[in-house]
Design a protein around this motif. Sequence first.
Motif, mmCIF file in Angstrom:
data_model
loop_
_atom_site.group_PDB
_atom_site.id
_atom_site.type_symbol
_atom_site.label_atom_id
_atom_site.label_comp_id
_atom_site.label_asym_id
_atom_site.label_seq_id
_atom_site.Cartn_x
_atom_site.Cartn_y
_atom_site.Cartn_z
ATOM 1 N N ASP A 31 12.389 -3.881 -2.785
ATOM 2 C CA ASP A 31 11.708 -2.804 -2.068
ATOM 3 C C ASP A 31 10.284 -2.563 -2.577
ATOM 4 N N ARG A 33 6.257 -2.608 -2.664
ATOM 5 C CA ARG A 33 5.278 -2.420 -1.596
ATOM 6 C C ARG A 33 3.878 -2.551 -2.162
ATOM 7 N N SER A 37 0.569 0.606 1.453
ATOM 8 C CA SER A 37 1.699 0.716 2.364
ATOM 9 C C SER A 37 1.899 2.180 2.744
ATOM 10 N N PRO A 38 2.194 2.460 4.009
ATOM 11 C CA PRO A 38 2.421 3.856 4.410
ATOM 12 C C PRO A 38 3.628 4.485 3.722
ATOM 13 N N ARG A 39 4.510 3.663 3.168
ATOM 14 C CA ARG A 39 5.702 4.190 2.499
ATOM 15 C C ARG A 39 5.481 4.412 1.008
ATOM 16 N N VAL A 40 4.247 4.233 0.516
ATOM 17 C CA VAL A 40 3.932 4.491 -0.888
ATOM 18 C C VAL A 40 3.419 5.924 -0.997
ATOM 19 N N THR A 41 3.985 6.679 -1.934
ATOM 20 C CA THR A 41 3.602 8.085 -2.097
ATOM 21 C C THR A 41 2.344 8.216 -2.945
ATOM 22 N N GLN A 44 3.136 7.489 -6.507
ATOM 23 C CA GLN A 44 3.225 6.058 -6.787
ATOM 24 C C GLN A 44 1.837 5.434 -6.878
ATOM 25 N N ARG A 45 0.892 5.894 -6.070
ATOM 26 C CA ARG A 45 -0.481 5.380 -6.165
ATOM 27 C C ARG A 45 -1.124 5.792 -7.483
#
Length: 166
Positions: A31, A33, A37-41, A44-45
């Motif tokens: 999983d 990314r 990625s739009p699914r990275v918060t 997380q960044r």
Amino acid sequence: MEETLNQIGRESLLLRQSFADAKAIYGPTDDRRNYDSPRVTAAQRRAADATVILVKLSDLTISPDAKSCDLPGGNILDSATGRGLCTPQQAAKLGKPREAFYDEPNPGFCSGFRIAHDRIATAGHCIRTQADCENTRVVFGFYKTVANPHPEKNISMDNVYACKRI
């Protein structure tokens, strides 16, 4: 001293037990990314922003104005053997699933993360001697995005730091 060694032993045992059921990242449950990625918060960044790659000084190609540098491209994981991740064709030939991120550059020999404004943590085998340290550069902001499909090119020297001491 003996109690400290006992505590280290207990913690080591707990770590080994926690990794006993660990799964490899290969296969259908991978999983990971990319940074944009739009699914990275946002959290997380921020964590990604604190990570670094370690590169050999000899692998940097510094621009004439000394404001940026380039690193080698390709996905070579072991420069001694020239081995990298499998292409989709190689994976298919071996009957294995496609390796995610196989086509992304991998110029670092190790990774790490910032633990203070002037300190990073990395694995003990990455830099063993002061000479290793002096010949290593620490690069922040190395990740592929849609806007930057070649993160190994034109890296700002503001993101490149010298290792001073272990």
